[in-house]
Design a protein around this motif. Structure first.
Motif, PDB file in Angstrom:
ATOM      1  N   CYS A 308       0.824  -1.213   0.000  1.00 37.96           N
ATOM      2  CA  CYS A 308       0.000   0.000   0.000  1.00 37.96           C
ATOM      3  C   CYS A 308       0.857   1.263   0.000  1.00 37.96           C
ATOM      4  O   CYS A 308       0.556   2.220  -0.705  1.00 37.96           O
ATOM      5  CB  CYS A 308      -0.908   0.025   1.225  1.00 37.96           C
ATOM      6  N   HIS A 309       1.891   1.258   0.807  1.00 35.25           N
ATOM      7  CA  HIS A 309       2.637   2.494   1.026  1.00 35.25           C
ATOM      8  C   HIS A 309       3.633   2.751  -0.094  1.00 35.25           C
ATOM      9  O   HIS A 309       4.821   2.478   0.022  1.00 35.25           O
ATOM     10  CB  HIS A 309       3.336   2.461   2.381  1.00 35.25           C
ATOM     11  N   HIS A 310       3.099   3.238  -1.190  1.00 39.69           N
ATOM     12  CA  HIS A 310       3.932   3.646  -2.309  1.00 39.69           C
ATOM     13  C   HIS A 310       3.245   4.832  -2.966  1.00 39.69           C
ATOM     14  O   HIS A 310       2.049   5.051  -2.786  1.00 39.69           O
ATOM     15  CB  HIS A 310       4.101   2.501  -3.306  1.00 39.69           C
ATOM     16  N   LEU A 312       1.542   7.001  -5.885  1.00 35.65           N
ATOM     17  CA  LEU A 312       0.709   6.702  -7.051  1.00 35.65           C
ATOM     18  C   LEU A 312       1.314   7.411  -8.247  1.00 35.65           C
ATOM     19  O   LEU A 312       1.039   8.575  -8.495  1.00 35.65           O
ATOM     20  CB  LEU A 312      -0.724   7.175  -6.808  1.00 35.65           C
ATOM     21  N   GLN A 319       4.008  -1.786  -9.663  1.00 36.11           N
ATOM     22  CA  GLN A 319       3.712  -2.693 -10.768  1.00 36.11           C
ATOM     23  C   GLN A 319       4.962  -3.411 -11.240  1.00 36.11           C
ATOM     24  O   GLN A 319       4.899  -4.557 -11.679  1.00 36.11           O
ATOM     25  CB  GLN A 319       3.050  -1.928 -11.918  1.00 36.11           C
ATOM     26  N   TYR A 323       3.133  -8.924  -8.468  1.00 38.77           N
ATOM     27  CA  TYR A 323       2.110  -9.240  -7.472  1.00 38.77           C
ATOM     28  C   TYR A 323       2.228 -10.648  -6.906  1.00 38.77           C
ATOM     29  O   TYR A 323       1.508 -11.000  -5.983  1.00 38.77           O
ATOM     30  CB  TYR A 323       0.726  -9.020  -8.092  1.00 38.77           C
ATOM     31  N   GLY A 325       1.219 -13.546  -7.783  1.00 41.71           N
ATOM     32  CA  GLY A 325       0.009 -14.370  -7.739  1.00 41.71           C
ATOM     33  C   GLY A 325      -1.174 -13.669  -7.105  1.00 41.71           C
ATOM     34  O   GLY A 325      -2.293 -14.167  -7.153  1.00 41.71           O
ATOM     35  N   VAL A 327      -4.083 -10.804  -6.719  1.00 40.94           N
ATOM     36  CA  VAL A 327      -4.831  -9.858  -7.534  1.00 40.94           C
ATOM     37  C   VAL A 327      -4.205  -8.481  -7.292  1.00 40.94           C
ATOM     38  O   VAL A 327      -3.943  -8.127  -6.144  1.00 40.94           O
ATOM     39  CB  VAL A 327      -6.310  -9.838  -7.094  1.00 40.94           C
ATOM     40  N   PRO A 328      -3.952  -7.719  -8.365  1.00 44.73           N
ATOM     41  CA  PRO A 328      -3.384  -6.377  -8.136  1.00 44.73           C
ATOM     42  C   PRO A 328      -4.260  -5.583  -7.168  1.00 44.73           C
ATOM     43  O   PRO A 328      -5.491  -5.650  -7.240  1.00 44.73           O
ATOM     44  CB  PRO A 328      -3.405  -5.753  -9.526  1.00 44.73           C
ATOM     45  N   GLY A 329      -3.604  -4.860  -6.295  1.00 46.58           N
ATOM     46  CA  GLY A 329      -4.369  -4.022  -5.393  1.00 46.58           C
ATOM     47  C   GLY A 329      -4.704  -4.671  -4.065  1.00 46.58           C
ATOM     48  O   GLY A 329      -5.407  -4.072  -3.260  1.00 46.58           O
ATOM     49  N   ARG A 330      -4.219  -5.875  -3.859  1.00 45.88           N
ATOM     50  CA  ARG A 330      -4.459  -6.506  -2.551  1.00 45.88           C
ATOM     51  C   ARG A 330      -3.140  -6.517  -1.785  1.00 45.88           C
ATOM     52  O   ARG A 330      -2.104  -6.829  -2.340  1.00 45.88           O
ATOM     53  CB  ARG A 330      -4.923  -7.954  -2.728  1.00 45.88           C
ATOM     54  N   PRO A 331      -3.202  -6.215  -0.491  1.00 47.95           N
ATOM     55  CA  PRO A 331      -1.987  -6.339   0.299  1.00 47.95           C
ATOM     56  C   PRO A 331      -1.575  -7.805   0.407  1.00 47.95           C
ATOM     57  O   PRO A 331      -2.430  -8.672   0.607  1.00 47.95           O
ATOM     58  CB  PRO A 331      -2.368  -5.767   1.663  1.00 47.95           C
ATOM     59  N   ARG A 368     -10.642 -12.520  -0.620  1.00 45.29           N
ATOM     60  CA  ARG A 368     -11.141 -11.173  -0.350  1.00 45.29           C
ATOM     61  C   ARG A 368      -9.954 -10.360   0.144  1.00 45.29           C
ATOM     62  O   ARG A 368      -8.965 -10.931   0.601  1.00 45.29           O
ATOM     63  CB  ARG A 368     -12.260 -11.182   0.705  1.00 45.29           C
ATOM     64  N   PRO A 369     -10.008  -9.051   0.031  1.00 46.12           N
ATOM     65  CA  PRO A 369      -8.879  -8.242   0.502  1.00 46.12           C
ATOM     66  C   PRO A 369      -8.535  -8.595   1.954  1.00 46.12           C
ATOM     67  O   PRO A 369      -9.437  -8.723   2.786  1.00 46.12           O
ATOM     68  CB  PRO A 369      -9.397  -6.806   0.380  1.00 46.12           C
ATOM     69  N   PHE A 370      -7.281  -8.809   2.231  1.00 54.15           N
ATOM     70  CA  PHE A 370      -6.739  -9.230   3.532  1.00 54.15           C
ATOM     71  C   PHE A 370      -7.029 -10.700   3.824  1.00 54.15           C
ATOM     72  O   PHE A 370      -6.572 -11.234   4.808  1.00 54.15           O
ATOM     73  CB  PHE A 370      -7.280  -8.403   4.704  1.00 54.15           C
TER      74      PHE A 370
END
Lengths: 542, 491
Positions: A308-310, A312, A319, A323, A325, A327-331, A368-370
């Motif tokens: 998360c801490h990057h 934009l 990128q 990732y 494996g 899904v992009p956007g998941r911690p 699901r996220p997390f």
């Protein structure tokens, strides 16, 4: 966070009722009279079958009676100048600011004292906070935190024959086998990575309130920076080394770099377990009031910070890192153990991608996220993944220290160089750099100048130095701030260059280097006097 | 056969040979990601004998394709044509409107990379992309590529014209009541309320237009929506007479109604997302909650190197527990500015809405990562409350006789004092600036826009201070102090 499970044991002194007291007295008498001849059969010390859970903490003062002595033959804490675990509960402005932001009192908050004090410390009642006489609370991390509660082994370990007890027997007396790299790594990572089962988690709320970040952690590099208060088996006298072989206690692996590789595999496993264990502790939906406000499930601090801490920005570092494996956007899971663990798999001749090993947990995080606590509790395929890690650990632990070590270290260095060239973030690259810097010192195939150059380059590029505590507790720019700056500015291309090794010439000179080691490198040279093997570069002064 | 223009004929040809090189938005073959419908054009589409043999227009497409509207005698005429019938509408759209390029965007390197990262097909074949980047969302059936190539075309906003295409060209059309027109599928977009609701479908999102965090992570830019500003910057393709633009309070009304509609849409989207997630949790299916785009981007997305709290502690009081992301500050501050910025006689109209939004924000501080269905449903219920109040507010504002904005600093100061972390952020600054612009720019569309050559005024400077650094989709380096100083310079 939720309910905190603490090490069993209390601050009560149970010495008077100790079942070992008569035995201990006899042992002390033996030791004092010098009757404990070396090589005596281990059964001179009967080992009770008491489960370790019943042992209690004695306090570091007792240890210091002998171990602070300059004359101490075994361990001299007094001369380990870099020891920095003794004042972890500082009354500094940052702590005060954190307490204010979180609405807590650190001395009475389980998740704070879990890592900042002796494990026997219970949360202090309000009125007892400034009580300096609470030696457990204010003593920081001391002997028994790592070595185990002392009530069982305190007296037996005075016996001259103590060192000939097998590690398992010592463990039955309560002493943790820290020579075993697996055990030691688990021990250190309990705080330096986290362990929800024992409440040792720096919650995200605490970071948000100002807690310094826990960065990449390589056990042997950290030990070296801390100042070892022990000797490896191979640093001891030849007599002891000979005895070690017959008394089944050299679980130390073949070399420091072998230890590091084993530790890396443990770290990879722990990084996968972190979230799973937090899910277990959370017990479903974690409705229980968290110990620190805002720290209920999911505990963000157990995931990859940089996910998360990057910034934009395009082109995006995030990128480029990929990732694994997810899904992009998941911690994802904590990332730094992966590359070194991958090197460990390669050295163990079980080459595999770290992402492949942790894929069961990643699959759960994709649900699901997390991740959902239920999915994380027993991800499908986790057992097989753990078995693969354990097999690699066993393969590395089985390597014995012999004349082939320089060649083995060369192979390790080569693997680390290859893996390091693919590192995309500073936190992942530093562990590889630490171990490469160590392995190449003992490797054949490169000249001393070449090895020096590689180490100096790694040190500069990856900031391998582990500085001491800040001179002032309210230092506005402590070392970890500049580490964060460096992590943000990390350039994989530059790191790739640093990891590129000159072509090795097997059998080339292994003579000791002529130039001194880079001053900023924290890796202390191993004292060379007691090394029986013909190893290079072991007598170079710091 | 008015609609059967040359353009449409070409379009039909392309339908048969999907990867043809003709057509405005059809990409070069080399750019076609491999996928169904891609490949070299097929041969012998038309024969010598009868060039139109076998070609029949698809009645289902008539009302969707822009070509149906864009003949030279209808809306594809010159700018100086018959303004009473918007003769220049399609001309303006095709030449200057970014919506006409919405589909082309799906072929950019960034879009292709997004699809790769998301492991989906080529973006121009994915309904999740096409619903906002083409007219696809008007039809439940996959549309041919040449119709999609129009991007966000006439039908996207005005509705499927199948039932009114011919009728609206007749003399009696203007005499029909809005209800009559709506009955045949014609969307009346003359007022701010109707416009805002249509725009918000994509520019905020709803259950069928859900641009979520997976998309953002793969590279989609963040969405912002404020109607008044968009209208000022958007090339108008209609005659303002008798429409929203003709009102002297056009800017203020667009701003006020737009903000209420934005909150209505944001609440609707949140409700849809949470309801869907709760349902998934109940059935054991993968659930998308927390959905990160619901939260403050900058709460997480900043390098730790610049985290102020790690530097020296942050003495500003907090409304949320440390480390908790707040609900989208764009909308929270929109509600705050709407509440504080409406002048008499509407002062106080936004109070209920601001209170509901604040309550939602408080709830989300606890439940933002809720894992079980019942807790997620609590969020949905609270979001429904926001929708209800926002709807009511939007209708009230749309019907109000006169709207005046007074986004004066002293009105916002009490809010900023209670939650300084929120109000010192970039989103609050942007919302404040937009309110000031709605207040000061005035006039019909395009008149208030700063033109090259004019000396920049204090408001232009204020806007400039909000710009992101090149390459960033985040207000890196935004200076709250400097913004406050510059704001004080705005007369």
């Amino acid at each position: 966070m939720g309910q905190v499970t603490r090490h069993p044991g209390t601050t009560q002194r149970r010495a008077a009722g100790s079942p070992f007291r008569p035995l201990g007295a006899a042992i002390v008498a033996l030791a004092v009279s010098g009757a404990g001849a070396c090589g005596a059969p281990p059964d001179a010390l009967p080992v009770p079958q008491t489960p370790p859970a019943d042992f209690t903490y004695k306090g570091a003062e007792l240890c210091m009676r002998c171990h602070r002595s300059e004359q101490s033959e075994w361990c001299d804490v007094a001369t380990s100048t870099a020891w920095r675990h003794d004042a972890l509960f500082p009354a500094n402005p940052r702590t005060r600011a954190m307490e204010e932001a979180l609405g807590i009192t650190a001395a009475t908050t389980a998740s704070c004292i879990a890592c900042h004090t002796h494990p026997a410390a219970e949360p202090a009642p309000e009125e007892a906070i400034p009580e300096e006489s609470n030696r457990f609370l204010h003593g920081g991390i001391s002997c028994e935190t790592c070595h185990g509660p002392g009530s069982g082994y305190f007296e037996p370990h005075l016996h001259a024959n103590w060192r000939f007890l097998a590690a398992a027997d010592k463990a039955r007396l309560g002493m943790v086998d820290l020579r075993d790299p697996v055990r030691k790594t688990e021990n250190c990572l309990g705080c330096h990575l986290g362990d929800a089962r024992t409440g040792r988690v720096v919650p995200h709320a605490a970071y948000a309130a100002g807690h310094p970040p826990l960065g990449a952690f390589e056990v042997e590099a950290a030990s070296a920076a801390m100042g070892p208060h022990w000797k490896r088996v191979w640093e001891k006298s030849e007599r002891i080394q000979g005895l070690a072989a017959t008394h089944d206690y050299h679980t130390e692996a073949a070399s420091t770099s072998h230890r590091s590789l084993i530790a890396a595999l443990v770290a990879l496993k722990r990084s996968a377990f972190l979230v799973q264990e937090a899910a277990e502790v959370a017990g479903g939906t974690a409705d229980a009031a968290p110990a620190v406000p805002g720290s209920a499930w999911p505990e963000l601090a157990l995931y990859d910070c940089q996910a998360c801490h990057h910034d934009l920005v395009l082109p995006s570092r995030r990128q480029q890192v990929g990732y694994g494996g997810l899904v992009p956007g998941r911690p994802g899971l904590v990332r730094w153990p992966r590359r070194l663990a991958e090197a460990a798999f390669a050295v163990a001749e079980m080459p595999t991608a770290a992402e492949d090993i942790i894929s069961p947990w990643v699959a759960a995080l994709n649900g699901r996220p997390f991740g959902h606590p239920d999915d994380l509790r027993s991800p499908a395929g986790a057992g097989n993944a753990v078995a693969r890690v354990d097999a690699a650990i066993a393969a590395l632990a089985a390597v014995r220290r012999d004349g082939s070590l320089p060649a083995r270290e060369r192979q390790i260095a080569a693997v680390l160089g290859t893996v390091g060239e693919r590192c995309t973030d500073l936190d992942g690259a530093r562990p590889v750099g630490w171990v490469l810097s160590e392995a190449i010192r003992y490797a054949d195939g490169w000249t001393a100048a070449e090895r020096d150059l590689v180490r100096a380059r790694l040190d500069t590029t990856l900031r391998l130095g582990i500085p001491g505590p800040p001179p002032r507790p309210d230092d506005p720019s402590p070392f970890w701030r500049s580490s964060l700056d460096a992590a943000a500015a990390f350039d994989p291309a530059v790191a790739t260059e640093a990891f590129r090794l000159p072509a090795a010439r097997p059998g080339a000179s292994t003579s000791p280097r002529s130039s001194p080691a880079p001053q900023a490198n924290p890796l202390r040279p191993v004292p060379g006097a007691a090394v029986p093997l013909e190893l290079p570069a072991t007598t170079v002064p710091r | 056969m008015r609609w059967f223009s040359a353009r449409f004929a070409a379009a039909l040809l392309i339908t048969i040979a999907p990867c043809g090189a003709t057509g405005r938005a059809a990409p070069p073959v080399a750019d076609c990601p491999t996928g169904p419908g891609c490949g070299p054009p097929r041969e012998a589409v038309a024969t010598d004998a009868d060039p139109y043999a076998g070609m029949a227009s698809d009645p289902a497409l008539r009302g969707l394709a822009t070509a149906s509207c864009a003949s030279a005698t209808c809306h594809g005429g010159p700018r100086g044509g018959n303004h009473a019938v918007q003769s220049f509408a399609a001309t303006t759209w095709v030449n200057a409107d970014p919506h006409a390029k919405a589909y082309e965007t799906l072929f950019t390197a960034r879009s292709v990379r997004m699809a790769r990262l998301l492991r989906i097909g080529p973006p121009h074949t994915e309904r999740q992309c096409l619903v906002c980047h083409s007219v696809q969302d008007v039809s439940p059936h996959p549309l041919p590529r040449d119709v999609l190539a129009d991007g966000v075309g006439c039908a996207s906003c005005h509705g499927d014209a199948t039932e009114w295409l011919e009728a609206h060209s007749l003399a009696d059309w203007k005499g029909r009541s809005p209800a009559d027109k709506a009955a045949v599928g014609f969307a009346d977009l003359s007022g701010a309320l109707e416009r805002a609701r249509v725009c918000a479908r994509c520019h905020v999102g709803d259950a069928d237009h859900d641009m979520h965090h997976d998309h953002v992570a793969a590279g989609h830019p963040r969405l912002y929506f404020e109607l008044a500003q968009l209208q000022r910057r958007w090339p108008r393709h209609w005659n303002p007479h008798g429409r929203a633009e003709s009102s002297p309070d056009f800017n203020a009304r667009s701003w006020a109604v737009g903000q209420a509609v934005a909150l209505e849409a944001a609440g609707t989207l949140l409700e849809a997302r949470t309801a869907r997630a709760a349902k998934a949790v109940r059935s054991g299916a993968p659930a998308r909650w927390p959905e990160y785009t619901e939260f403050d981007c900058q709460a997480c997305h900043r390098t730790l190197a610049t985290a102020p709290v790690l530097a020296a502690g942050n003495p500003l009081p907090r409304q949320l527990p440390p480390g908790t992301p707040g609900w989208q500050p764009w909308f929270v501050t929109a509600a705050g500015v709407l509440d504080a910025g409406l002048d008499e006689p509407l002062a106080g109209t936004g109070a209920d809405l601001a209170a509901r939004v604040a309550a939602l924000r408080r709830l989300l501080a606890d439940e933002w990562a809720a894992a079980d269905a019942a807790r997620i449903e609590r969020i949905a219920a609270e979001a429904r409350g926001v929708v209800r109040v926002a709807s009511r507010t939007a209708v009230t504002l749309a019907a109000a006789p006169d709207i005046r904005v007074a986004a004066a600093a002293h009105r916002l100061a009490p809010r900023a004092a209670t939650d300084p972390r929120l109000w010192r952020g970039w989103d609050a600054a942007a919302q404040t600036t937009l309110a000031l612009e709605a207040d000061r720019r005035g006039g019909p569309a395009a008149l208030g826009v700063h033109h090259a050559g004019d000396p920049p005024g204090p408001l232009d400077m204020l806007r400039e201070s909000l710009l992101h650094p090149a390459g960033f989709d985040a207000p890196v380096g935004f200076d709250a102090e400097r913004f406050q100083r510059q704001r004080a310079d705005v007369p």
